[in-house]
Design a protein around this motif. Structure first.
Motif: not given
Ligand SMILES: [Mg+2]
Ligand SMILES: Nc1ncnc2c1ncn2[C@@H]1O[C@H](COP(=O)(O)OP(=O)(O)O)[C@@H](O)[C@H]1O
Length: 257
Positions: A53, A166-167
């Motif tokens: 991240s 991000d995920e």
């Molecule tokens: Mg992360």
């Protein structure tokens, strides 16, 4: 790494990020270098806390690197959200008091563009993400998977060349997550955007990507790059092939918690 050239859209050179903390500095990522060409789907895979991240936030202009440089479309990232990128986070982060359509317009408002110029595109995107009848609904009337699809439409409203994810499917149950991978691939087949995708799921990375970059645990460094030659479009039964298992196996051996 992708060769430098006219179609290079993203470049990270020797980038490190250190966070100050009461127990001394925390080195989050260390000496990262990578690049991406237009049209590529690249995943960054690594254990929780390895700095995925952090890297994405620097590229998104949400935080600064401590050293080294990140560039998008040939220009250094200057700490401002870039017109040519869209961002999708782990949680859809929709504003509950706005309708689906109004949520999709958030980047348009933030960039001080005219909503009216993007109305047709918003409806086209709602159709693309399978929610053509939900423009006037509120987020709490939608399932988690539907909210994440609204987040995807929102990231694409201003027609960015690159989407940073991000995920994006991490909060979804396993079945929805697999379905979303197939849907994302279909959407990108039509929209042709490049994607930098962050995940800690090995099968998800292999299923979606042209290339997978593996990060070590903290402080995160790139330790391996794996090309995924599986032909597209990929259906879920591609996951049952020997080639898929072999690629996942290679990555699993490198994955250090
Ligand atoms: Mg992360
Ligand atoms: N704002 C912050 N302040 C201090 N440490 C942070 C901050 N954000 C992240 N970290 C630390 O940096 C490391 C990388 O975090 P992060 O980029 O969120 O990893 P990932 O996304 O791979 O889980 C972790 O050790 C985390 O605890």
């Amino acid at each position: 790494m992708a060769a430098a050239g006219a179609s290079e859209i993203l470049r990270v050179d020797d980038m490190s990020v250190v966070y100050p903390s009461s127990r001394g500095p925390i080195s989050a990522v260390s000496n990262l270098s990578m690049s991406m060409n237009a049209g590529e789907f690249v995943s960054i895979l690594g254990p929780s806390g390895c700095g995925k991240s952090t890297l994405l936030n620097v590229l998104a202009g949400l935080q600064k690197a401590s050293s080294g440089q990140a560039s998008l479309f040939g220009k250094p990232v200057d700490g401002q959200p870039h017109r040519n990128i869209g961002i999708v986070f782990q949680q859809a982060r929709l504003l509950p008091w706005l309708t689906v359509l109004e949520n999709i317009f958030i980047p348009i408002d933030a960039m001080r563009l005219k909503r009216a110029d993007y109305l047709d595109r918003a409806h086209a995107l709602l159709k693309l993400v399978g929610l053509p009848k939900f423009a006037k609904h509120y987020p709490d009337e939608l399932s988690g998977g539907m909210q994440q699809r609204v987040g995807l439409a929102r990231s694409m409203i201003h027609d960015p060349k690159l989407i940073l994810m991000d995920e994006p499917f991490a909060a979804l149950d396993a079945m929805t997550r697999e379905r979303m991978s197939v849907e994302l691939q279909e959407i990108l087949g039509k929209s042709k955007q490049s994607v930098l995708f962050i995940t800690h799921s090995i099968p998800e990375a292999v299923f979606l990507s042209d290339r997978v970059l593996m990060m070590s645990s903290s402080p995160g460094r790139f330790i391996e790059e794996v090309h995924v030659p599986l032909k597209r479009p990929r259906a879920l039964d591609a996951m049952a092939s020997g080639e898929f298992a072999e690629l996942c196996g290679r990555l699993r051996k490198l994955y250090k918690h």
